[in-house]
Design a protein around this motif. Structure first.
Motif, PDB file in Angstrom:
ATOM      1  N   VAL B 150       0.792  -1.229   0.000  1.00 46.99           N
ATOM      2  CA  VAL B 150       0.000   0.000   0.000  1.00 46.99           C
ATOM      3  C   VAL B 150       0.829   1.287   0.000  1.00 46.99           C
ATOM      4  O   VAL B 150       2.032   1.258   0.173  1.00 46.99           O
ATOM      5  CB  VAL B 150      -0.957   0.014   1.206  1.00 46.99           C
ATOM      6  CG1 VAL B 150      -2.004  -1.048   1.044  1.00 46.99           C
ATOM      7  CG2 VAL B 150      -0.156  -0.189   2.499  1.00 46.99           C
ATOM      8  N   ASN B 154      -0.859   6.765   3.425  1.00 50.40           N
ATOM      9  CA  ASN B 154      -2.162   6.557   4.064  1.00 50.40           C
ATOM     10  C   ASN B 154      -2.612   5.094   4.135  1.00 50.40           C
ATOM     11  O   ASN B 154      -3.731   4.809   4.530  1.00 50.40           O
ATOM     12  CB  ASN B 154      -3.234   7.398   3.348  1.00 50.40           C
ATOM     13  CG  ASN B 154      -3.376   7.029   1.886  1.00 50.40           C
ATOM     14  OD1 ASN B 154      -2.761   6.065   1.427  1.00 50.40           O
ATOM     15  ND2 ASN B 154      -4.178   7.777   1.158  1.00 50.40           N
ATOM     16  N   GLN B 156      -3.521   3.175   1.867  1.00 50.28           N
ATOM     17  CA  GLN B 156      -4.530   2.788   0.864  1.00 50.28           C
ATOM     18  C   GLN B 156      -3.847   2.179  -0.358  1.00 50.28           C
ATOM     19  O   GLN B 156      -2.700   2.492  -0.640  1.00 50.28           O
ATOM     20  CB  GLN B 156      -5.307   4.030   0.423  1.00 50.28           C
ATOM     21  CG  GLN B 156      -6.083   4.730   1.523  1.00 50.28           C
ATOM     22  CD  GLN B 156      -7.194   3.871   2.063  1.00 50.28           C
ATOM     23  OE1 GLN B 156      -7.945   3.279   1.303  1.00 50.28           O
ATOM     24  NE2 GLN B 156      -7.276   3.764   3.383  1.00 50.28           N
ATOM     25  N   LYS B 159      -4.009   4.140  -6.858  1.00 49.82           N
ATOM     26  CA  LYS B 159      -4.829   4.072  -8.077  1.00 49.82           C
ATOM     27  C   LYS B 159      -3.968   4.215  -9.329  1.00 49.82           C
ATOM     28  O   LYS B 159      -4.307   3.719 -10.382  1.00 49.82           O
ATOM     29  CB  LYS B 159      -5.901   5.167  -8.056  1.00 49.82           C
ATOM     30  CG  LYS B 159      -7.053   4.805  -7.128  1.00 49.82           C
ATOM     31  CD  LYS B 159      -8.232   5.729  -7.299  1.00 49.82           C
ATOM     32  CE  LYS B 159      -8.096   7.045  -6.562  1.00 49.82           C
ATOM     33  NZ  LYS B 159      -7.957   6.968  -5.105  1.00 49.82           N
ATOM     34  N   ASP B 265      -0.448   8.580  -7.353  1.00 50.77           N
ATOM     35  CA  ASP B 265      -0.594   8.180  -5.956  1.00 50.77           C
ATOM     36  C   ASP B 265       0.738   7.764  -5.364  1.00 50.77           C
ATOM     37  O   ASP B 265       0.988   7.905  -4.179  1.00 50.77           O
ATOM     38  CB  ASP B 265      -1.589   7.010  -5.841  1.00 50.77           C
ATOM     39  CG  ASP B 265      -3.020   7.508  -5.867  1.00 50.77           C
ATOM     40  OD1 ASP B 265      -3.202   8.733  -5.849  1.00 50.77           O
ATOM     41  OD2 ASP B 265      -3.930   6.667  -5.905  1.00 50.77           O
TER      42      ASP B 265
END
Lengths: 254, 347
Positions: B150, B154, B156, B159, B265
């Protein structure tokens, strides 16, 4: 055609106060004749804005759309070596027709850039030299077909305005195809020379010699009496039906 | 009495050299500066090796096991060669380890001190260590090894991810003119892994040339043709922070002659390889020659790539230049042969 217009255009009224105006493309200038912001009148040159040339997005949805078509399914293979443009029949005639660059724009979804080539993107003559030579078997010739279809879909207005059909030529074509089932090259040649105002060249020494020769060996008569393909009436009916169908489809979709 | 050979460095090259020599009956002394064997692949927890995605632990693990279980190999961890002297055709070396100093006479020496990853923080334009989401290939490799793909900022899934090739390589600005050979292949390998892990994540590679030499080309083709990894021609000159917690890559698309500033990202820098401080240290201690790139210089790059300028001292692996792990293992074996011949002749 579009290129000629651009070259002949005098410094446009749009953005005429910009000093190096010739360096900036029309569609990058934003200007309002009359504009009032917060009660302040900023009409005229005060509200001239030049849009940045910087790309700030890769749009892969376009790539995926192309990839889903049969002709464009290999777009992910292209590594931009330029073999297609190098072998292209059209590029030496129209430098702006560059299959390599078009494929790249499609990969990155650069519609802004593609839009500039609406007038030439259709020029592929389908010789397939590129597809034969492509080291990654991208099949650029058919990629150009995918491109043409998408241009028609994404820029209908540009296609409408920049790709005006020459009504004269269209009529000659339709008459010949529907009337005889084949093209009359002599007729096309004469019509194009007339259009360019070069009728005199049609009866130069070489042409006259050729006419004499063709009369002598009988070829002249077969050219003048353009024959029709076998069973032409049925084919003609089918073609006319097809054209009629297309017209009704177009009308209903509009 | 058996020959004594010193191997400096316990990475792929050193391990293979030590193992092969021990199987010839040679008494091998293996000196390693870290507290473990395996070199950089172990230190940075490489996960899978190109081109066939073998687990790195299997490859390096096998080499380590062979070396550790062989009674002919004496391994010194957390140690260094503190003193080195020629003794006729032989060498007297002192190995300084936590257990104290030990001086021995060796018939020949193999230097396999390896490389260092280029530190991208040295090239400020990439904003490494400034933004959490700018990492390099060794960081990503470690993240993958830990099963933690990830975004560092963060947690996440990303993308869209950009790989930037030639970071710290082929760049006079940072002082490295050479190509580091493996970063292209590592990058396309990691791009494939990212796409496999996050099928919805778009992956772009910014390149000047893609140098996946030899059969590594298969991996590059696979990345494009099966995983839709998009390559974009142009080097990135600046990384800044953007909206919505993104990092913006500013560069030029040299194929369309267009400037771009694209938010991503995550950015992965394909940092290269350097000779590191250990190369110059070895050169100083052992009286070896350094080349203009900061690696140890072979006597003849074509004819005697494993020989140093000093008779009886041999070179193996990435200490002589950027190399793939397979090349280092090969060179370990080749240098072992050279070192053995020298040792037998002068024993």
């Amino acid at each position: 055609m579009a290129l000629e217009n651009q070259e002949k255009r005098p410094v446009a009224e749009k953005g005429e106060h910009i000093i190096a105006r010739h360096l900036i493309e029309d569609d990058r200038i934003e200007e309002e004749k009359n504009l009032v912001i917060d009660g302040v009148d900023v009409s005229g040159r005060w509200n001239t804005f030049i849009l940045s040339r910087v790309d700030s997005d890769f749009d892969r949805s376009f790539f995926r759309e192309i990839k889903d078509t049969v002709v464009g399914s290999r777009i992910n293979r292209c590594w931009q070596c330029g073999m297609c443009t190098a072998s292209c029949t059209v590029t030496p005639l129209y430098r702006r027709f560059n299959p390599r660059a078009f494929i790249y724009m499609m990969q990155l979804g650069n519609l802004k850039e593609l839009k500039k080539y609406v007038d030439v993107a259709w020029r592929c003559v389908g010789c397939y030299k590129c597809s034969q030579r492509c080291p990654k078997q991208v099949n650029p010739a058919e990629m150009m077909e995918a491109l043409a279809l998408l241009i028609k879909k994404y820029f209908p207005e540009e296609v409408e305005s920049k790709l005006k059909v020459d009504e004269n030529v269209k009529k000659i074509y339709e008459d010949m195809i529907l009337g005889h089932g084949r093209l009359d090259l002599a007729k096309l040649h004469i019509s194009s020379m007339q259009k360019m105002g070069r009728t005199k060249e049609l009866i130069g020494k070489i042409e006259i010699d050729a006419i004499f020769k063709m009369v002598k060996d009988g070829r002249a008569f077969s050219v003048l009496r353009l024959s029709r393909p076998h069973n032409w009436r049925k084919s003609k009916e089918a073609m006319e039906n097809y054209l009629k169908n297309i017209k009704t489809i177009e009308q209903t979709t509009i | 009495m058996a020959e004594n050979i010193l191997v400096i460095g316990g990475g792929p090259a050193g391990l293979n050299a030590a193992t092969m020599l021990s199987e010839l009956g040679v008494k091998v002394t293996l000196a390693e500066r870290d507290s473990f064997l395996g070199g950089n692949p172990k230190k940075f927890k490489y996960k899978f090796l190109f081109p066939d995605m073998q687990p790195a632990d299997d490859v390096i693990g096998k080499l380590i096991k062979k070396a550790e279980t062989n009674s002919n190999i004496k391994v010194y961890l957390s140690s260094e060669v503190s003193d080195f002297k020629e003794n006729g055709k032989k060498f007297d070396a002192t190995i300084k380890s936590p257990d104290g100093n030990e001086t021995k006479t060796f018939d020949s020496v193999i230097v396999a001190t390896g490389f260092e990853h280029f530190d991208p923080a040295r090239d400020a334009k990439y904003s490494y260590q400034l933004f959490d989401d700018v990492i390099d290939i060794k960081d990503l490799e470690r993240m993958m090894g830990e099963g933690n793909f990830v975004r560092p900022s963060n947690g996440q899934p990303p993308k869209n991810v950009a790989f930037i090739l030639c970071v710290g390589s082929r760049d006079r600005h940072v002082g490295n003119q050479y190509c580091s050979r493996v970063c292209c292949t590592v990058s396309v390998k990691q791009a494939i892994e990212l796409r496999e892990h996050f099928p919805d994540c778009e992956v772009y590679i910014f390149y000047m040339d893609i140098r996946t030499y030899g059969f590594f080309e298969d991996l590059y083709w696979k990345a494009m043709e099966e995983y839709d990894v998009q390559i974009v021609k142009g080097r990135v000159a600046e990384i800044t922070s953007g909206e919505n917690n993104t990092v913006i890559c500013k560069g030029e698309d040299t194929l369309l002659r267009g400037p771009f500033e694209i938010p991503f990202d995550m950015v992965v820098l394909a940092s290269g390889m350097e000779g590191g401080p250990q190369s110059s240290e070895m050169a100083k201690k052992l009286g070896l020659e350094l080349d203009e790139h900061g690696f140890l210089k072979p006597q003849n790059v074509t004819l005697a790539p494993f020989k140093s300028n000093k008779e009886g001292v041999f070179l193996a692996g990435a200490c002589t230049g950027p190399k793939a792990i397979s090349d280092s293992i090969t060179e370990g074996g080749a240098a072992a042969m050279d070192a053995y011949i020298y040792a037998v002749k002068n024993h």
